[in-house]
Design a protein around this motif. Structure first.
Motif, PDB file in Angstrom:
ATOM      1  N   ALA A 146      66.711  28.572  -0.548  1.00  0.00           N
ATOM      2  CA  ALA A 146      67.644  28.260   0.535  1.00  0.00           C
ATOM      3  C   ALA A 146      67.738  29.393   1.562  1.00  0.00           C
ATOM      4  O   ALA A 146      68.215  29.171   2.681  1.00  0.00           O
ATOM      5  CB  ALA A 146      69.028  27.967  -0.043  1.00  0.00           C
ATOM      6  N   GLY A 147      67.283  30.599   1.205  1.00  0.00           N
ATOM      7  CA  GLY A 147      67.401  31.683   2.188  1.00  0.00           C
ATOM      8  C   GLY A 147      67.026  33.070   1.708  1.00  0.00           C
ATOM      9  O   GLY A 147      67.143  34.024   2.463  1.00  0.00           O
ATOM     10  N   PHE A 190      64.697  35.035   1.692  1.00  0.00           N
ATOM     11  CA  PHE A 190      63.408  35.490   2.241  1.00  0.00           C
ATOM     12  C   PHE A 190      63.649  35.920   3.689  1.00  0.00           C
ATOM     13  O   PHE A 190      64.750  35.763   4.209  1.00  0.00           O
ATOM     14  CB  PHE A 190      62.377  34.352   2.205  1.00  0.00           C
ATOM     15  N   ILE A 191      62.610  36.465   4.328  1.00  0.00           N
ATOM     16  CA  ILE A 191      62.716  36.737   5.768  1.00  0.00           C
ATOM     17  C   ILE A 191      61.698  35.878   6.496  1.00  0.00           C
ATOM     18  O   ILE A 191      60.612  35.603   5.975  1.00  0.00           O
ATOM     19  CB  ILE A 191      62.564  38.239   6.095  1.00  0.00           C
ATOM     20  N   ASN A 192      62.071  35.424   7.674  1.00  0.00           N
ATOM     21  CA  ASN A 192      61.272  34.430   8.390  1.00  0.00           C
ATOM     22  C   ASN A 192      60.131  35.007   9.227  1.00  0.00           C
ATOM     23  O   ASN A 192      59.488  34.267   9.952  1.00  0.00           O
ATOM     24  CB  ASN A 192      62.183  33.585   9.301  1.00  0.00           C
ATOM     25  N   GLU A 246      68.604  38.514   9.765  1.00  0.00           N
ATOM     26  CA  GLU A 246      69.009  37.154   9.396  1.00  0.00           C
ATOM     27  C   GLU A 246      70.093  37.146   8.310  1.00  0.00           C
ATOM     28  O   GLU A 246      70.343  36.098   7.713  1.00  0.00           O
ATOM     29  CB  GLU A 246      67.796  36.388   8.870  1.00  0.00           C
ATOM     30  N   ALA A 268      73.114  34.402   8.454  1.00  0.00           N
ATOM     31  CA  ALA A 268      72.662  33.010   8.242  1.00  0.00           C
ATOM     32  C   ALA A 268      72.158  32.838   6.811  1.00  0.00           C
ATOM     33  O   ALA A 268      72.395  31.814   6.167  1.00  0.00           O
ATOM     34  CB  ALA A 268      71.554  32.675   9.227  1.00  0.00           C
ATOM     35  N   ARG A 269      71.444  33.865   6.326  1.00  0.00           N
ATOM     36  CA  ARG A 269      70.922  33.818   4.953  1.00  0.00           C
ATOM     37  C   ARG A 269      72.066  33.684   3.947  1.00  0.00           C
ATOM     38  O   ARG A 269      72.011  32.868   3.033  1.00  0.00           O
ATOM     39  CB  ARG A 269      70.118  35.085   4.669  1.00  0.00           C
ATOM     40  N   GLN A 273      75.123  32.568   4.441  1.00  0.00           N
ATOM     41  CA  GLN A 273      75.741  31.234   4.545  1.00  0.00           C
ATOM     42  C   GLN A 273      74.922  30.206   3.762  1.00  0.00           C
ATOM     43  O   GLN A 273      75.466  29.410   3.009  1.00  0.00           O
ATOM     44  CB  GLN A 273      75.814  30.802   6.016  1.00  0.00           C
ATOM     45  N   ALA A 274      73.601  30.238   3.957  1.00  0.00           N
ATOM     46  CA  ALA A 274      72.730  29.227   3.337  1.00  0.00           C
ATOM     47  C   ALA A 274      72.680  29.377   1.819  1.00  0.00           C
ATOM     48  O   ALA A 274      72.767  28.386   1.082  1.00  0.00           O
ATOM     49  CB  ALA A 274      71.329  29.347   3.927  1.00  0.00           C
TER      50      ALA A 274
END
Lengths: 257, 223
Positions: free
Chosen positions: A134-135, A137-139, A202, A205-206, A208-209
């Motif tokens: 869900a998050g 990681f880095i994009n 991030e 947002a990470r 939150q996810a």
């Protein structure tokens, strides 16, 4: 104790047996002789399985892999404590010398709604993978390893990130928490990224996810008891949970979404 | 990384509401204790203090605010407790605390909170809505809450219930106070040990302070 070599131990084991995910399961008593104090807990379980197979019984299913304390696969509740009584030690690194001859040892699987029992002592910890997916990681593509000091990172943050990254995802935090909360695991994964420049961008947002996924999967809530920290085999600190709470709050009030 | 829920429906959102309302309620409890110290000065001081509060029209705003704080804290506590019970549907055969984690206060938050709630109802019924006497202080007619209070605490059963309740409240806040900081992410290795110590001291001050006032009233023998 009859049949025991000098210095070896006899044990009374109470082990959770469950045929499959749908089976109700029950505690089953076993008697085991000739256990060396130098054996690891998993070697003792191997001995028990050898005995069961010789007796044409069904061996006990349990997770294990590296047996070096770093893979996070072994997952047993031993006498009511995740990975047993020794501080900062995985089940595979726990030695039988920590027990006494004639002891009764209770062995159970992790208990949590989000970790359903598959068979005996094996649980499905796929929920942790779902939280990472869900998050965790880095994009951006970070490419090949950078030259040392190409990206400057303060020593303190480097140490804290490394401490958080020591989490092996074994699930002991969930197992030991009276609320089956996964916050120590999730906060460790959030922290190891939030503390480094590549992951910091991030972070809100990470958080939150990953928290939303954690809630969706049915883990409990943290009541700040720190039992997770106390029973974590890698000594992950609850200050990571505070960091996660901070990152989550920043995302909750500051995000445009 | 796009899933975002309403803040109050997430685990951390609920914990942070618990933390903020808990800290504000700690502020109320401390103010209540400090105000009640006027009991030690005498009946006129206590009655004047009480009159100053109740005759101020803003008291209704304050009371509604206080009620909202209590209700938010209680509703969130119930929601979190139900979710926590659901998170482990099958209990362990054997579950042993390591002894390196939580203490008695942290383990008993739900029960100490419940006892505090029951006490709150008894407390308000017995004193705020208790026997009404009138008196005159400095030419102003006002409620003689001092007389109501000392009469109430002349009964040793009331004193025992009160002592049990305020000690329970002290235990509750001794974990709740620092826990709120942790939930709000206000954690720093340099300050956290001091906040934890302050939390324990706060619990002692609340338990001892209120107990002392009740015992003081008891020694007045209803006068």
């Amino acid at each position: 104790m009859s049949g025991n070599k000098a210095g070896s131990m006899s044990l009374n084991l109470k082990v959770w047996r469950q045929k499959n995910a749908k089976d109700k399961g029950a505690m089953v008593d076993y008697k085991l002789d000739g256990i060396s104090p130098d054996m690891s807990f998993l070697e003792m379980m191997d001995e028990l399985n050898t005995k069961l197979v010789k007796e044409k019984g069904d061996s006990i299913a349990f997770d294990h892999d590296c047996r070096e304390g770093i893979c996070g696969m072994c997952s047993m509740m031993i006498n009511g404590q995740a990975h047993g009584p020794e501080s900062q030690t995985t089940t595979c690194q726990l030695h039988m010398r920590k027990f006494k001859d004639g002891d009764t040892i209770v062995v159970e699987p992790w208990r949590a709604k989000a970790f359903p029992v598959l068979k005996d002592l094996m649980v499905d910890r796929g929920a942790f993978d779902q939280i990472i997916a869900a998050g965790g990681f880095i994009n951006v593509n970070t490419g090949n390893p950078q030259d040392a000091n190409a990206i400057l990172i303060g020593q303190e943050n480097a140490e804290l990130a490394m401490d958080a990254a020591a989490c092996i995802g074994c699930g002991a935090c969930v197992a030991s928490c009276k609320n089956a909360s996964a916050m120590l695991f999730v906060s460790a994964k959030i922290s190891q990224l939030a503390l480094l420049p590549q992951g910091e961008i991030e972070s809100e947002a990470r958080t939150q996810a990953m928290v939303a996924k954690m809630d969706e999967l049915g883990f409990g809530n943290c009541t700040n008891e720190a039992e997770c920290e106390a029973q974590c085999p890698k000594g992950i600190k609850i200050e990571n949970i505070a960091r996660m709470n901070r990152e989550w709050f920043k995302g909750a009030i500051g995000s445009r979404n | 990384m796009s899933s975002k829920k309403c803040s109050t429906s997430t685990s951390i959102g609920k914990k942070q509401i618990m933390g903020v309302t808990g800290l504000l309620l700690c502020g109320f409890v401390l103010t209540h204790l400090l105000g009640n110290l006027t009991l030690l000065i005498g009946s006129d001081a206590f009655n004047k203090y009480s009159h100053a509060l109740t005759s101020n029209p803003l008291i209704y705003v304050a009371e509604v605010g206080l009620l909202a704080l209590f209700l938010s804290h209680i509703v969130m506590a119930i929601k979190l407790t139900i979710e926590n019970k659901k998170a482990r549907p099958i209990a362990y055969h054997t579950y042993t605390k390591s002894g390196r984690g939580g203490d008695f206060a942290s383990k008993s938050m739900a029960i100490s909170g419940l006892i505090t709630l029951i006490f709150l109802i008894i407390h308000i019924t017995g004193l705020k809505f208790g026997t009404h006497y009138d008196t005159t202080v400095g030419g102003i007619e006002m409620r003689d809450i001092y007389k109501t209070t000392v009469e109430y605490f002349a009964d040793p059963i009331h004193v025992v219930i009160y002592l049990v309740a305020v000690i329970t409240l002290g235990v509750h806040v001794s974990h709740g106070f620092w826990s709120a900081f942790q939930s709000l992410g206000l954690n720093h290795p340099k300050y956290m040990s001091k906040i934890e110590l302050a939390s324990k001291l706060f619990g002692v001050v609340i338990a001892v302070g209120f107990s002392a006032l009740a015992i003081f009233c008891f020694t007045r023998g209803g006068h």
